[in-house]
Design a protein around this motif. Sequence first.
Motif, PDB file in Angstrom:
ATOM      1  N   ALA A  89       0.819  -1.219   0.000  1.00 24.62           N
ATOM      2  CA  ALA A  89       0.000   0.000   0.000  1.00 24.62           C
ATOM      3  C   ALA A  89       0.851   1.267   0.000  1.00 24.62           C
ATOM      4  O   ALA A  89       0.328   2.367  -0.184  1.00 24.62           O
ATOM      5  CB  ALA A  89      -0.918  -0.002   1.224  1.00 24.62           C
ATOM      6  N   GLN A  90       2.158   1.111   0.182  1.00 23.37           N
ATOM      7  CA  GLN A  90       3.050   2.274   0.216  1.00 23.37           C
ATOM      8  C   GLN A  90       3.512   2.662  -1.185  1.00 23.37           C
ATOM      9  O   GLN A  90       3.846   1.790  -1.988  1.00 23.37           O
ATOM     10  CB  GLN A  90       4.266   1.973   1.092  1.00 23.37           C
ATOM     11  N   PRO A  91       3.558   3.946  -1.475  1.00 20.52           N
ATOM     12  CA  PRO A  91       3.940   4.380  -2.828  1.00 20.52           C
ATOM     13  C   PRO A  91       5.386   4.080  -3.200  1.00 20.52           C
ATOM     14  O   PRO A  91       5.715   3.995  -4.380  1.00 20.52           O
ATOM     15  CB  PRO A  91       3.682   5.897  -2.796  1.00 20.52           C
ATOM     16  N   ASP A  92       6.245   3.905  -2.180  1.00 23.47           N
ATOM     17  CA  ASP A  92       7.663   3.682  -2.460  1.00 23.47           C
ATOM     18  C   ASP A  92       8.092   2.236  -2.257  1.00 23.47           C
ATOM     19  O   ASP A  92       9.268   1.908  -2.395  1.00 23.47           O
ATOM     20  CB  ASP A  92       8.526   4.595  -1.589  1.00 23.47           C
ATOM     21  N   LEU A  93       7.129   1.351  -1.918  1.00 21.67           N
ATOM     22  CA  LEU A  93       7.449  -0.049  -1.671  1.00 21.67           C
ATOM     23  C   LEU A  93       6.641  -0.951  -2.598  1.00 21.67           C
ATOM     24  O   LEU A  93       5.480  -0.680  -2.882  1.00 21.67           O
ATOM     25  CB  LEU A  93       7.154  -0.425  -0.212  1.00 21.67           C
ATOM     26  N   GLU A  94       7.270  -2.044  -3.018  1.00 20.80           N
ATOM     27  CA  GLU A  94       6.604  -2.991  -3.915  1.00 20.80           C
ATOM     28  C   GLU A  94       6.940  -4.422  -3.502  1.00 20.80           C
ATOM     29  O   GLU A  94       8.114  -4.773  -3.359  1.00 20.80           O
ATOM     30  CB  GLU A  94       7.068  -2.758  -5.353  1.00 20.80           C
TER      31      GLU A  94
END
Length: 216
Positions: free
Chosen positions: A23-28
Amino acid sequence: MISVLVADDQALIRTGFATIIGAQPDLEVVADCGDGRSAVDLAIRLRPDVVVMDVRMPVLDGIEATRLLAGAGVTDPVKVLVVTTFNLDEYVYEALRAGASGFLLKDAPPPQLLQGIRTVASGAALLAPEVTRQLVGRYAARIRPTGGTPDDIPLTPRELEVLLLIADGLSNGEIAAALVISHETVKTYVSRILTKLDLRDRVQAVVYAYRRGLVT
Protein backbone atom coordinates in the motif's frame (compact mmCIF):
# COMPACT_ATOMS: atom_id res chain seq x y z
CA MET A 1 10.77 1.96 -5.60
CA ILE A 2 12.00 -0.50 -2.98
CA SER A 3 11.32 -4.12 -3.93
CA VAL A 4 10.45 -6.52 -1.11
CA LEU A 5 10.16 -10.30 -0.80
CA VAL A 6 8.05 -11.54 2.12
CA ALA A 7 8.83 -15.00 3.55
CA ASP A 8 6.63 -16.35 6.35
CA ASP A 9 5.02 -19.75 6.75
CA GLN A 10 1.85 -18.29 8.25
CA ALA A 11 -0.38 -17.24 5.37
CA LEU A 12 -2.28 -14.68 7.43
CA ILE A 13 0.88 -12.88 8.53
CA ARG A 14 2.41 -13.14 5.07
CA THR A 15 -0.69 -11.64 3.47
CA GLY A 16 -0.91 -8.95 6.12
CA PHE A 17 2.69 -7.90 5.62
CA ALA A 18 2.29 -7.90 1.84
CA THR A 19 -0.86 -5.77 2.07
CA ILE A 20 0.73 -3.21 4.39
CA ILE A 21 3.92 -3.01 2.35
CA GLY A 22 2.19 -2.94 -1.03
CA ALA A 23 0.00 0.00 0.00
CA GLN A 24 3.05 2.27 0.22
CA PRO A 25 3.94 4.38 -2.83
CA ASP A 26 7.66 3.68 -2.46
CA LEU A 27 7.45 -0.05 -1.67
CA GLU A 28 6.60 -2.99 -3.92
CA VAL A 29 6.13 -6.64 -2.97
CA VAL A 30 7.68 -8.64 -5.80
CA ALA A 31 6.85 -12.06 -4.34
CA ASP A 32 5.93 -13.91 -1.17
CA CYS A 33 6.53 -17.47 -0.04
CA GLY A 34 6.08 -19.79 2.91
CA ASP A 35 9.42 -21.57 3.31
CA GLY A 36 13.10 -20.75 3.44
CA ARG A 37 14.12 -22.65 0.34
CA SER A 38 11.62 -20.73 -1.78
CA ALA A 39 12.84 -17.50 -0.18
CA VAL A 40 16.42 -18.22 -1.23
CA ASP A 41 15.45 -19.25 -4.75
CA LEU A 42 13.18 -16.24 -5.26
CA ALA A 43 15.70 -13.80 -3.78
CA ILE A 44 18.46 -15.07 -6.05
CA ARG A 45 16.20 -14.85 -9.09
CA LEU A 46 14.40 -11.57 -8.35
CA ARG A 47 17.12 -9.72 -6.38
CA PRO A 48 14.75 -7.77 -4.12
CA ASP A 49 16.11 -4.82 -2.18
CA VAL A 50 14.94 -6.39 1.10
CA VAL A 51 13.77 -9.83 2.20
CA VAL A 52 11.39 -9.77 5.17
CA MET A 53 12.28 -13.14 6.70
CA ASP A 54 10.51 -15.21 9.35
CA VAL A 55 12.73 -17.40 11.51
CA ARG A 56 10.77 -20.64 11.82
CA MET A 57 9.79 -21.97 8.41
CA PRO A 58 9.59 -25.43 6.82
CA VAL A 59 12.00 -26.97 4.29
CA LEU A 60 14.72 -24.46 5.22
CA ASP A 61 14.51 -22.23 8.28
CA GLY A 62 15.00 -18.49 8.17
CA ILE A 63 18.41 -18.67 9.80
CA GLU A 64 19.92 -20.90 7.15
CA ALA A 65 18.11 -18.98 4.41
CA THR A 66 19.63 -15.76 5.75
CA ARG A 67 23.08 -17.35 5.83
CA LEU A 68 22.77 -18.41 2.19
CA LEU A 69 21.65 -14.93 1.15
CA ALA A 70 23.77 -12.67 3.37
CA GLY A 71 26.31 -14.76 5.24
CA ALA A 72 30.07 -14.67 5.19
CA GLY A 73 31.45 -15.53 1.79
CA VAL A 74 28.34 -14.47 -0.16
CA THR A 75 29.70 -12.31 -2.96
CA ASP A 76 26.51 -10.37 -3.66
CA PRO A 77 24.52 -10.45 -0.41
CA VAL A 78 20.83 -9.64 -0.16
CA LYS A 79 19.61 -7.44 2.68
CA VAL A 80 17.50 -9.43 5.14
CA LEU A 81 15.14 -8.00 7.75
CA VAL A 82 14.30 -10.72 10.28
CA VAL A 83 10.96 -10.65 12.08
CA THR A 84 10.51 -12.61 15.26
CA THR A 85 8.69 -12.94 18.55
CA PHE A 86 10.26 -12.93 22.00
CA ASN A 87 9.61 -16.62 22.47
CA LEU A 88 11.81 -17.29 19.44
CA ASP A 89 14.59 -14.91 20.35
CA GLU A 90 17.20 -17.65 20.69
CA TYR A 91 16.86 -18.25 16.96
CA VAL A 92 17.33 -14.59 16.14
CA TYR A 93 20.76 -14.52 17.75
CA GLU A 94 21.81 -17.16 15.25
CA ALA A 95 20.26 -15.10 12.46
CA LEU A 96 22.38 -12.14 13.57
CA ARG A 97 25.47 -14.25 13.08
CA ALA A 98 24.08 -15.41 9.73
CA GLY A 99 24.19 -11.89 8.32
CA ALA A 100 20.78 -10.32 8.91
CA SER A 101 20.74 -6.54 8.51
CA GLY A 102 17.88 -5.88 10.88
CA PHE A 103 15.42 -7.24 13.41
CA LEU A 104 11.84 -6.42 14.27
CA LEU A 105 9.23 -8.02 16.44
CA LYS A 106 6.18 -9.42 14.73
CA ASP A 107 3.89 -7.32 16.87
CA ALA A 108 5.63 -4.09 15.81
CA PRO A 109 3.16 -1.48 14.53
CA PRO A 110 2.96 -1.16 10.72
CA PRO A 111 4.85 2.18 10.61
CA GLN A 112 7.79 0.50 12.37
CA LEU A 113 7.80 -2.37 9.88
CA LEU A 114 7.72 0.04 6.95
CA GLN A 115 10.46 2.22 8.38
CA GLY A 116 12.50 -0.90 9.09
CA ILE A 117 12.30 -1.95 5.46
CA ARG A 118 13.33 1.51 4.28
CA THR A 119 16.20 1.63 6.78
CA VAL A 120 17.60 -1.74 5.73
CA ALA A 121 17.14 -0.93 2.04
CA SER A 122 19.16 2.27 2.48
CA GLY A 123 22.14 0.20 3.60
CA ALA A 124 21.82 0.99 7.29
CA ALA A 125 21.28 -1.64 9.95
CA LEU A 126 18.17 -1.83 12.07
CA LEU A 127 18.75 -3.24 15.52
CA ALA A 128 15.82 -2.25 17.68
CA PRO A 129 16.93 -1.27 21.20
CA GLU A 130 14.48 -3.66 22.83
CA VAL A 131 15.85 -6.50 20.71
CA THR A 132 19.43 -5.58 21.58
CA ARG A 133 18.80 -5.40 25.31
CA GLN A 134 16.59 -8.43 25.67
CA LEU A 135 18.01 -10.64 22.92
CA VAL A 136 21.70 -9.97 22.48
CA GLY A 137 22.21 -9.33 26.19
CA ARG A 138 20.41 -12.52 27.15
CA TYR A 139 22.45 -14.64 24.77
CA ALA A 140 25.78 -12.87 25.20
CA ALA A 141 27.19 -16.00 26.81
CA ARG A 142 27.02 -17.70 23.43
CA ILE A 143 29.47 -15.18 21.98
CA ARG A 144 32.87 -16.46 22.98
CA PRO A 145 35.21 -13.59 23.90
CA THR A 146 38.36 -13.71 21.78
CA GLY A 147 40.55 -12.19 24.46
CA GLY A 148 42.64 -9.06 24.31
CA THR A 149 42.12 -5.74 26.03
CA PRO A 150 40.58 -2.42 25.04
CA ASP A 151 44.13 -1.20 24.38
CA ASP A 152 44.28 -3.63 21.45
CA ILE A 153 41.24 -2.06 19.80
CA PRO A 154 42.16 0.63 17.24
CA LEU A 155 39.61 3.18 18.50
CA THR A 156 39.95 6.47 20.31
CA PRO A 157 38.48 6.63 23.84
CA ARG A 158 35.44 8.49 22.50
CA GLU A 159 34.91 6.00 19.68
CA LEU A 160 35.15 3.16 22.18
CA GLU A 161 32.54 4.93 24.31
CA VAL A 162 30.21 5.18 21.32
CA LEU A 163 30.78 1.51 20.50
CA LEU A 164 29.75 0.51 24.03
CA LEU A 165 26.55 2.56 23.72
CA ILE A 166 25.79 0.93 20.36
CA ALA A 167 26.24 -2.46 22.00
CA ASP A 168 23.83 -1.39 24.72
CA GLY A 169 21.18 -0.83 22.07
CA LEU A 170 21.11 2.96 22.00
CA SER A 171 20.03 4.74 18.85
CA ASN A 172 22.06 7.61 17.39
CA GLY A 173 19.68 10.08 19.02
CA GLU A 174 20.05 8.42 22.41
CA ILE A 175 23.84 8.34 22.06
CA ALA A 176 23.84 12.04 21.17
CA ALA A 177 21.80 12.82 24.28
CA ALA A 178 23.96 10.64 26.53
CA LEU A 179 27.23 12.20 25.34
CA VAL A 180 25.82 15.69 24.81
CA ILE A 181 26.94 15.85 21.19
CA SER A 182 25.09 16.39 17.93
CA HIS A 183 23.32 13.69 15.94
CA GLU A 184 25.66 14.32 13.00
CA THR A 185 28.70 13.88 15.24
CA VAL A 186 27.37 10.52 16.38
CA LYS A 187 26.91 9.45 12.76
CA THR A 188 30.51 10.41 12.08
CA TYR A 189 31.73 8.37 15.05
CA VAL A 190 29.68 5.34 14.00
CA SER A 191 31.06 5.56 10.46
CA ARG A 192 34.63 5.75 11.76
CA ILE A 193 34.08 2.79 14.09
CA LEU A 194 32.73 0.61 11.30
CA THR A 195 35.57 1.60 8.99
CA LYS A 196 38.35 1.09 11.53
CA LEU A 197 37.02 -2.29 12.66
CA ASP A 198 36.11 -3.38 9.12
CA LEU A 199 32.50 -3.99 10.09
CA ARG A 200 29.49 -3.91 7.79
CA ASP A 201 26.93 -2.34 10.11
CA ARG A 202 25.76 -1.77 13.68
CA VAL A 203 24.72 -5.39 14.04
CA GLN A 204 28.29 -6.52 13.51
CA ALA A 205 29.45 -3.78 15.88
CA VAL A 206 27.32 -5.28 18.65
CA VAL A 207 28.72 -8.75 18.03
CA TYR A 208 32.26 -7.32 17.96
CA ALA A 209 31.77 -5.67 21.34
CA TYR A 210 30.58 -8.92 22.88
CA ARG A 211 33.30 -10.97 21.25
CA ARG A 212 36.00 -8.66 22.57
CA GLY A 213 34.52 -8.90 26.06
CA LEU A 214 33.70 -5.17 26.13
CA VAL A 215 30.14 -5.96 27.18
CA THR A 216 29.14 -8.63 29.67
